[in-house]
Structure formats: C-alpha cells, structure tokens
Design a protein around this motif. Structure first.
Motif, PDB file in Angstrom:
ATOM      1  N   GLY A 688     -28.600 -67.776 -26.702  1.00 42.83           N
ATOM      2  CA  GLY A 688     -27.845 -68.602 -27.669  1.00 42.83           C
ATOM      3  C   GLY A 688     -27.137 -67.384 -28.662  1.00 42.83           C
ATOM      4  O   GLY A 688     -26.073 -66.453 -27.518  1.00 42.83           O
ATOM      5  N   SER A 710     -27.017 -70.627 -36.516  1.00 43.88           N
ATOM      6  CA  SER A 710     -27.366 -71.910 -35.689  1.00 43.88           C
ATOM      7  C   SER A 710     -27.509 -72.003 -34.482  1.00 43.88           C
ATOM      8  O   SER A 710     -26.267 -71.763 -33.456  1.00 43.88           O
ATOM      9  N   GLY A 711     -28.399 -72.165 -33.705  1.00 42.85           N
ATOM     10  CA  GLY A 711     -28.768 -72.511 -32.530  1.00 42.85           C
ATOM     11  C   GLY A 711     -29.518 -71.487 -31.368  1.00 42.85           C
ATOM     12  O   GLY A 711     -30.324 -71.972 -30.490  1.00 42.85           O
ATOM     13  N   SER A 713     -32.158 -68.204 -30.730  1.00 43.19           N
ATOM     14  CA  SER A 713     -33.309 -68.426 -30.697  1.00 43.19           C
ATOM     15  C   SER A 713     -33.515 -66.615 -30.193  1.00 43.19           C
ATOM     16  O   SER A 713     -32.582 -65.706 -28.992  1.00 43.19           O
ATOM     17  N   THR A 775     -35.838 -70.083 -33.745  1.00 49.37           N
ATOM     18  CA  THR A 775     -35.443 -70.263 -33.956  1.00 49.37           C
ATOM     19  C   THR A 775     -34.394 -70.275 -35.213  1.00 49.37           C
ATOM     20  O   THR A 775     -35.055 -71.227 -35.921  1.00 49.37           O
ATOM     21  N   SER A 777     -31.917 -72.714 -37.429  1.00 46.79           N
ATOM     22  CA  SER A 777     -31.434 -73.900 -37.211  1.00 46.79           C
ATOM     23  C   SER A 777     -30.104 -74.442 -38.462  1.00 46.79           C
ATOM     24  O   SER A 777     -29.838 -75.151 -38.201  1.00 46.79           O
ATOM     25  N   GLU A 778     -30.651 -73.146 -39.112  1.00 44.06           N
ATOM     26  CA  GLU A 778     -29.474 -73.410 -40.417  1.00 44.06           C
ATOM     27  C   GLU A 778     -29.034 -71.876 -40.558  1.00 44.06           C
ATOM     28  O   GLU A 778     -29.603 -70.859 -40.626  1.00 44.06           O
TER      29      GLU A 778
END
Length: 808
Positions: A688, A710-711, A713, A775, A777-778
């Motif tokens: 990512g 974000s997104g 990993s 990961t 997420s925010e």
C-alpha cells in the motif's frame, strides 16, 4: 566524457600536495575505544590498523578536542585542567591515548588540538589570554611527558565560533618565544578559521599582516568550496587550506538499498557517494588538501547526537565487535591508491555538483573525478563517482609520464545486486591496457571506481557478530590503581553526556564513582549540556532493574541536590532518556520518563549511603529506595509512556555526589533481552501507500523511517516471545493488527510517542516463528523499528559474557 591526465599540470607546491585523511577525536566519539584497549586489546589493535595502517585508511592526521567537561555535541570530553593549579592530565578521555597508539603504527602522523569550550578558570581569569595559553602549554607538556607526543599544529579559534585575531597573534607569539619546553614549540603551526561553510578568516588575514604571519593553515567545516580570498592565501602566501571538519557517511547501507530507489544503499544525501564527492570536489573547488572525518570511528553509543555517522562502528567493547561500514570501503578508494605527498593533477580534477541538502552535501553531480600522481614514480590514480541512473563512459588521455602506457587496474564499489549488502564493495573489476596513452572505462550508475597504475591485493576484511552484554552486570569500582591511572579514572563502559563521572577513593579507602563538575567549575556552554548523566551497558536490555548506592555531597541546598538511577536509556541526545527514579538530598523522590515527572513522594534518608533501584517489567515501572517500594507506574498511570529497550544510566546534579555497588540484573520470569529490526531490514514487507525515508534524523534508529497512510500495511516476521513497534507518532493513527493470521487488536488508537519509544506491544507468546501484520485504518503511522523479545535459549546464542570482577 574525455579527461586529459597531463602530468605537466601536477601541482607540486608543498602547500598544495595531498595531505590525506584526518581523524577528529572529539565530542565523546572515541570514548569506548578506551574499553576496547583495556578489555579487548586484540580487537583494539585491529581497529587501529584499519584506521592508520598503510593497507587500511592510512589516516595521516589526528585532531584531538581539548575538553572542558561540557557536551560538545554528542557527549562530554573531560578537561585536562579543571583548575589553574591542577597538573594537566591527558589520560582523561580517549583522544590523547588514541593519538599515542596511532603514532606507534605510523610515526609520521601529524597532531592538532582544538577547543569547543575552555575550563571555567580560564574564562573567569583577569587575563584570559595568559590563562588560555597556560592551558594550551600545560596540555602540550603533559601530552609529551605522558605519551611522548609532539604536536605539529594547534588550532587557535574556538570550534565553529567567531575568530579572535588578537588571540591567534598572541598564541603564535608565545609559542615562538616560549622557553623551557620539552620540545621546540616554535615549530608548532597554527590552524585558524574552523567556521561552518564560511571563510571569513581568509579576508581577515589579508587585512591584518600580523594575523597573516601568525596563521599557517586555514580551515572550514562541511563545505567543499572556498572563496577567492582563501585561494589567494594558498597561491600567493603559501598557506595550507584544509577541510578541517568533514562528515563520514551516515547511511545504513545494510538496509537502505531496499528502499532508496536505486538499489545501491549508496546514493542518499550524506551517503557514501555524497561524501566521496565532497572529497573529490574539495581540491578543484576549494584548494583543500586534507579531509578530516568527524568521526572516522564511532565509538560511542547509538542515540548520541549525530550517531549513525562513521567509517568504522565500535560500540561493543564487551564483545569486541566492530563493523567496517560502507564509508570504510569508500575511503579505501582514496587511501589505498593516493598517498600523502602525492600531487593533484589539475587537468584531471573536477566536480560539477553544487551544495545542497543542509548546505553540506554535494548534489546534482554528473562528472566528479580526482586525480593525483606520485611525483617520484609517475604512478597515478583517479577516483570517479557516478550518482546518476545511467552508465558514464570516460576516455582518459595520459601524457607527461613514463606510466602513460602502464596497465590500469579498475577497483569498484557498487550496490549488492541481489547479494550481501557489501558483497560488491572494493573489488578489482578489470585491468585495462592503454594504447598510446589512452584508455576508456565505464562507471556504472550509483558506483565509485578508482583507476590506478598501482598494484595491490584486496586483502581480507574482518566481519564479526554483534553480541549482547550479559546480565547481571555489576560494578563496585574497585579497579586497580594502575587501571584507573591509565584511563583518567574512567570506569568501564560508561559514556558521559553531562558532567564528569570518575572513580575516586573516598575517606574510608573505598573506590566510588563521583560526579566531578560543580556549578563553580561548569564551563561556558558550546551548545547545550544536560544535567550530569552517564550511561552504560547494552541498549538491548529490556526487562531488568538497575540499582546503586548513592551518597550526597553536602550541598547546603538539599532540595536542589539530586541523584537518579535509570534504565531503558536509548536517546542520549535528550540528556534524560528512559525511566529513572530521582532522589534528592532532602528525601524527595520523582519517578520520571525522560525529564518529565510521573509520580513524586518523600522518604526518610539514612545518614551516608542510600540505595536507589529502578525496575522495568514489560509495561510496569517500579522505584525503590533502600529496598522499599515507593512507586509503581503502568499503562493507566497519567503521563505514562511506553519505553523501548535501552541502557542503564546514573544521574546527578552539579555536586560531588557519589555512586557505588551498581548492579543491573534481569527480572526473574521475564525476558531480559531483545533483538532489534530496522524498518529497512529483511523480513519486513510493506503493502500500500508507504514512503521510506532512508536518510532521516539521527533520533531514529539507523536514520531511517517508513510512513504508511490509510490502507497501508506492514508485515513483520520474527522469532521470539513478543514484539514492540517503535516510532515517533503524532497520535492520529488507528491500526488493526493480525498475529499469525488471526485478528489481534481492531481499531487500536496509536498513542503519541517520541523517538525510540514504543507505540504497540505484544507479550507472552509461545517462543517460535510469528508474523505480525499492522494495517493503518486511519491517519498515518510512523514505523522506525521492531524489538523482538528473546527467550533464554535465543538469548544465550547472542550473549557475550560481560560481568567481570575488578582488575588485579
């Protein structure tokens, strides 16, 4: 690209001949070499051979800091004279001993000394020049009487501060007229300037005849360019021009090649090729003939200011481990093939780069090459870099020498190309036979080569494994008098960031560690010095305790006079680092993370000695005074911060407080050690939106960080019983974690953290192979390193026994 190597353009004037490499021993950067010398003498000898031997870096000049017990960037250098009537003692610190041992390898090494600050008694004197000269004079005499050292140069100007022409003139006059000295001080030359990227000294000398006659060498720091005034001093007045403080490569070549965009691990600003270009450019653009590495050998602990900056890393004296880093092999391209006294060939020296980055770097360079010749034999060597993404072909036309048609050997250093990080370092690539004095070579992208008529064998280069210092580790400071007198009272494995911690004999005949600097003797700051602190041990210690007996000096200010015992100390640049329990003379205690108090209270102290103990067990921190638990902090404690692994530390205020019976020991039932993975190391996989900074702040491990949005990993494979993730977080990230394919923590709010602190941890795993996937997420996540907890069997494979009894 065509280059004409016309030996008729060789610059044969004495002041323009190549002077080679210099080493600066200053700022605490050589401190641990003392421990290599006395604990690992064979490894110490190896390191010095690599630094000063003809087949190594062949360093020809050493500059030693005249210490003043203040932090001159990465630590303190002890003063040789702490009062006007104290006999100078050059056994304090590592610099003078290092110079003496280097001279045993090469007696022709020249010596210089420079001050960052001066002892307080000098600054406070009614006649500062007279007092300062006394300090210089007595230090020079002590160096001669102790080690037989005769200094060739002294630097007049305070390091990187305004020039004082009157002082330079005074110093020159007194050296020239001094009598009763053990050798002829009138032959000592004066270096002046020592500013950062500027040459104001040159203009001052041209406008002041007395100053012009007083100074023999002009130098500047961190620039490969000089100015017209400086060139005039060299060309018309015979002055030498030096690159008198210069960088070593700072890049972590072992991992950065994976993410630097070109696969070399060599191309970053402050990396191998940048530093090579600084050396190449210094003569055609600045007339400079000597390049002084600061430091050449990094023998201080990681986390000190500017650390991860070296040719050789030597920071494990308990094991004898040292690393010949990428810069070492870069420097071999010069030292093996261009010797002191060779002449620059003006027609074949050029650098088309420009100053960039922080102003110290050479950027946007395409054609960068430096040629020198042996005036006696006609042999020659040319060092060339390519910092572009395309091969560059060079055609050389050699004239004016009987070696024009001699075979030319091409030595090359380039990136790993799928092999070990240093597998392609300093290799003989080919031998080329010129025709009618002409030949061609190709320089590959992001590489450095030397073409030379000299014949040499590559030789074998040492590679050792890093080993951890074993717990428990104790020190009662009962070293032999001989051991202490040879080291200026320095105990084993300590590095001082503020103050001066030395072993003394107390009124009862016991040897104890004393903090020697008081407010009355505290010298004028050069930059900033933290309150007195020394740190020691291994930054892979995690679950352990540190205790020490402490005795307060009678200060008259009990609420201001304190000591502290700390652990998980890993960022010396901050002065206070990790957790510590501070206790003052009035009995008030503070549990601190860094310099921030988390808890406070009071106890009744014993007369004389008291004991402080700080303990870390995973995320729980405990403090004890005289064996009684006084405080405990954990994740739910206000102000708590998760601290990653680190060394032990002893703190004091500016009084003569003493320490004894220091003991660092593992906590029963908890893993004592970690191993650390950098964010660029093998076994870490990114997916990512990640950006990788392969040349970042020294406050990050190995100067690298990776930032995921974000997104994105990251997956980390590890073998152990737990893991901590390290990074300086802003507190805006939310992450989901998965361990061995199973969800672990969802919507974990990442706390705000500082450099080298942990933002996430997992403990209590079965020992074995695991994969942690994180990961984002925010927000955005900063990932610097991972620390893996080791079980006992794993630890034993990585330990070097370090607990020693006192020396006979």
């Amino acid at each position: 690209m065509t280059v004409n190597i016309d030996m008729n353009t060789a610059s044969l004037a004495e002041n323009t001949l190549y002077k080679g490499f210099g080493l600066i021993s200053a700022n605490n950067s050589s401190r641990l070499l003392l421990d290599y010398k006395y604990e690992q003498p064979e490894r110490y000898d190896e390191i010095l051979d690599y630094l000063f031997g003809e087949d190594g870096l062949d360093i020809s000049h050493i500059k030693v800091e005249m210490g003043a017990d203040i932090n001159s960037s990465s630590g303190t250098e002890p003063a040789t004279m702490r009062s006007a009537d104290e006999k100078a003692d050059v056994t304090r610190g590592a610099g003078f001993q290092l110079a003496a041992d280097a001279k045993k390898i090469d007696p022709d090494i020249t010596l210089d000394m420079l001050w960052w600050s001066e002892p307080r008694w000098v600054t406070d004197s009614e006649d500062v020049y007279a007092a300062r000269y006394k300090w210089y004079r007595e230090t020079l005499i002590s160096a001669y009487e102790t080690y037989g050292l005769q200094f060739d140069y002294v630097s007049a100007t305070r390091n990187e501060r305004a020039n004082d022409p009157d002082w330079t003139i005074y110093l020159s006059g007194h050296l020239k007229s001094d009598s009763g000295t053990p050798y002829d001080f009138s032959k000592i030359k004066i270096v002046d300037g020592e500013a950062v990227c500027t040459w104001g000294i040159s203009k001052a000398m041209l406008g002041n005849e007395k100053l012009l006659n007083a100074a023999d060498v002009v130098g500047s720091h961190y620039t490969s360019w000089s100015d017209e005034d400086t060139k005039k001093l060299q060309q018309e007045y015979g002055k030498e021009v030096w690159f008198s403080e210069a960088s070593s490569p700072m890049s972590y070549a072992q991992g950065t090649y994976r993410y630097d965009g070109n696969g070399s691990g060599m191309g970053d600003i402050n990396g191998l090729l940048d530093v090579a270009n600084r050396i190449i450019t210094m003569y055609p653009s600045g007339g400079m003939t000597l390049y002084e590495f600061q430091p050449a050998v990094a023998s201080y602990y990681s986390g000190a200011t500017y650390s991860q900056k070296q040719l050789i890393l030597a920071d494990e004296p308990w094991s004898g481990y040292y690393l010949l880093d990428s810069g070492f092999y870069m420097a071999l391209h010069f030292s093996r093939f261009i010797k002191k006294g060779w002449a620059f060939v003006d027609s074949a020296c050029a650098g088309d780069g420009k100053a960039g980055g922080d102003g110290h770097s050479v950027v946007d360079s395409t054609y960068s090459y430096m040629t020198c010749t042996d005036p006696e034999t006609g042999d020659y060597s040319t060092v060339i870099t390519n910092t572009t993404d395309a091969p560059i072909n060079y055609t050389f036309n050699v004239t004016g020498t009987g070696k024009a048609n001699s075979p030319v050997n091409v030595w090359e250093t380039k990136g790993p190309s799928g092999g070990a990080w240093n597998g392609n370092y300093f290799r003989l690539r080919e031998t080329v036979s010129p025709e009618n004095g002409s030949f061609s070579v190709t320089v590959l992208p992001y590489s450095i080569i030397t073409v030379t008529t000299l014949e040499t064998e590559r030789g074998e280069f040492a590679e050792y494994e890093s080993r951890m210092l074993e717990l428990p580790y104790t020190d009662d400071f009962e070293y032999s008098d001989e051991y202490l007198s040879a080291r200026g009272g320095a105990p084993r494995y300590t590095t001082d960031e503020g103050g001066a911690f030395e072993v003394v004999t107390d009124d009862n005949g016991n040897k104890v560690l004393m903090q020697k600097i008081t407010e009355a003797t505290h010298a004028e700051e050069w930059g900033s010095t933290p309150s007195p602190v020394t740190n020691f041990g291994d930054d892979r210690w995690f679950n352990y305790s540190v205790s020490a007996d402490v005795k307060f000096a009678d200060s008259g200010e009990p609420d201001k006079n304190s000591t502290a015992v700390g652990l998980r100390y890993n960022l010396a640049d901050s002065g206070a680092s990790g957790w510590s329990l501070q206790l003052n003379e009035a009995g008030e205690w503070h549990l601190r993370i860094g310099s921030k108090p988390v808890a406070t209270g009071n106890v009744t102290l014993k007369d004389g000695w008291n004991n402080i103990k700080t303990e870390a067990v995973y995320n729980t921190i405990r403090g004890y005074v005289n064996g009684e638990l006084v405080t405990e902090a954990g994740e739910n404690t206000e102000g708590y911060e998760m601290q990653s692994a680190g060394r032990a530390a002893l703190y004091s205020s500016y009084y003569g407080n003493c320490f004894d019976n220091v003991r660092a020991e593992p906590v029963e039932g908890a893993e004592a050690y970690i191993t650390r993975l950098d964010d660029t190391d093998e076994g870490i996989t990114y997916k990512g939106d990640w950006s990788h900074s392969t040349m970042d702040s020294f406050k990050n491990y190995k100067r690298t960080i990776s930032t995921g949005n974000s997104g994105a990993s990251v997956s980390i494979e590890f073998d152990g019983t737990g893991i901590l993730l390290i990074g300086a977080e802003s507190g805006n990230a939310v992450i989901d974690t998965e361990l061995d394919g199973n969800a672990k923590d969802d919507a974990f709010a990442v706390p705000k953290t500082s450099n080298r602190q942990a933002f996430y941890a997992i403990y209590g795993l079965d020992s074995g192979h695991h994969t942690l996937t994180v990961t984002v997420s925010e927000g955005s996540l900063v990932f610097d390193a991972a620390e893996v907890l080791l079980d006992r069997e794993q630890s034993e494979k990585l330990l070097a026994s370090g607990t020693k009894e006192k020396d006979p």
